[in-house]
Write an enzyme that holds these catalytic residues in place. Sequence first.
Site, PDB file in Angstrom:
ATOM      1  N   ASP A  13       0.697  -1.448   0.118  1.00 50.70           N
ATOM      2  CA  ASP A  13      -0.173  -0.030   0.140  1.00 50.70           C
ATOM      3  C   ASP A  13       1.031   1.262  -0.110  1.00 50.70           C
ATOM      4  OD1 ASP A  13      -2.376  -1.621   0.277  1.00 50.70           O
ATOM      5  OD2 ASP A  13      -1.905  -1.700   2.434  1.00 50.70           O
ATOM      6  N   LYS A  16       2.346   1.799  -5.266  1.00 48.61           N
ATOM      7  CA  LYS A  16       3.049   1.423  -6.198  1.00 48.61           C
ATOM      8  C   LYS A  16       2.288   1.555  -7.470  1.00 48.61           C
ATOM      9  CE  LYS A  16       3.400  -2.653  -4.265  1.00 48.61           C
ATOM     10  NZ  LYS A  16       3.104  -2.082  -2.932  1.00 48.61           N
ATOM     11  N   GLY A  42      -4.056  -4.666  -4.159  1.00 48.83           N
ATOM     12  CA  GLY A  42      -4.809  -3.873  -4.572  1.00 48.83           C
ATOM     13  C   GLY A  42      -4.321  -2.710  -4.967  1.00 48.83           C
ATOM     14  N   HIS A  43      -4.361  -2.331  -6.339  1.00 46.33           N
ATOM     15  CA  HIS A  43      -3.729  -1.017  -6.774  1.00 46.33           C
ATOM     16  C   HIS A  43      -4.651   0.015  -7.342  1.00 46.33           C
ATOM     17  CE1 HIS A  43       0.396  -3.393  -7.533  1.00 46.33           C
ATOM     18  NE2 HIS A  43       0.166  -3.170  -6.144  1.00 46.33           N
ATOM     19  N   THR A 122      -5.501 -11.449   3.591  1.00 52.78           N
ATOM     20  CA  THR A 122      -6.546 -10.855   2.853  1.00 52.78           C
ATOM     21  C   THR A 122      -7.532 -11.735   2.537  1.00 52.78           C
ATOM     22  OG1 THR A 122      -5.446 -11.266   0.942  1.00 52.78           O
ATOM     23  CG2 THR A 122      -4.576  -9.285   1.940  1.00 52.78           C
ATOM     24  N   GLN A 174       2.877  -6.101  -2.743  1.00 52.48           N
ATOM     25  CA  GLN A 174       3.014  -6.171  -1.378  1.00 52.48           C
ATOM     26  C   GLN A 174       4.262  -5.122  -1.052  1.00 52.48           C
ATOM     27  OE1 GLN A 174       2.192  -9.137  -3.038  1.00 52.48           O
ATOM     28  NE2 GLN A 174       0.175  -8.674  -2.359  1.00 52.48           N
ATOM     29  N   THR A 189       3.338 -12.303   3.987  1.00 55.88           N
ATOM     30  CA  THR A 189       2.669 -12.951   2.980  1.00 55.88           C
ATOM     31  C   THR A 189       3.265 -14.310   2.719  1.00 55.88           C
ATOM     32  OG1 THR A 189       1.547 -12.525   0.780  1.00 55.88           O
ATOM     33  CG2 THR A 189       3.766 -11.648   0.942  1.00 55.88           C
TER      34      THR A 189
END
Length: 332
Positions: A13, A16, A42-43, A122, A174, A189
């Site tokens: 987050d 990126k 999530g981008h 997530t 990530q 992760t």
Amino acid sequence: MPACVIVGGFFGDEGKGKIVAYLALKDEAHTVVRGGVGPNAGHTVIKEGKTYKLRMLPSALVSKAKLMVGAGVLVDPDVLLDEVVRYDVRSRVLVDYGASIIEEKHLAADKIGHLKEKIGTTGAGTGPANSDRVLRVAKIARDEPKLRGLVGDVAERVNSVVDAGKNLIVEGTQGTFLSLYYGTYPYVTSKDVTASAICSDVGLGPKKVDDVIMVCKSYVTRVGAGELEGELSAEEVQKRGWQEFGTVTGRLRRAAPFSKKLAKRAVMLNSATGIAMTKFDVLFPETANMTDYGKLPGKAKKFVEEIEGEVGIPVVLIGTGAEVNSTIDRRT
Ligand code: IMP
Ligand code: MG
């Protein structure tokens, strides 16, 4: 450029997506290829007032680049196809035939027990799917009918792009401290997410990479469990205007001030050549949408230069707003 890797310097987050979109447009990337874990990312990209939310496709979809997904990335076919259709990019998309498929059983296993309760994943199914890949029972993209027409040899394609001297962006997901090996284990992760791993995900060897841009937000956030040095109270986070919610999970993000200590270690782990600092306008509201470094107020420049001094590499890009073009570009 020609081969530039983008990685997260903190806990994901960092922004990126916006940086990848900016670079793809500005440097006219031929191809942008996604490495990283999978749809747990999530981008968000905002261009000309339109918001794009992506979990599987590279964030360069606002440019003309080819959009590829490497063999090391876990693919949720429904999430991928939804993005392909929603943004009408089918002719530009290619998924490596070796990518593992996230199935219903992986989603179910990621929403219960240890993964949900202790780690705070997530719930995207990525840990259980990687586990099946390690056990060599995972289904791969080559054998997934839903992906027919979208699958090919991404490794060969990205190497050809670099060999021809065209611009390639490798998009990581990530962040460094969520790495299975270098992160705050076990609150991490399900695989390594440093620059070397991101390159391996897409089939690119270490000698083909020119630049590694590490994206750091102007403050640190983290979702899920695990240590966060300097963590502020929820009230203080709100007071500073740093309140954020997860793109995939909707969870409130925990926050702490920018950490030079983490940034320095992340530079080492990624062999980063430059930092892209995002959300600068949240820290210094008077810099909103500025594009000229010279016009920044003294205290904002001091913040940047202190980081460069301590971390040892230049801050090459500074994000001053959500729009792709709200970016200060200090590359020569
Ligand atoms: P998983 O990757 O879904 O297994 O989640 C493991 C940990 O990594 C949890 O703390 C998640 O919140 C975090 N995480 C995974 N992907 C992202 C991301 O893209 N941004 C922020 N945190 C993430
Ligand atoms: Mg995110």
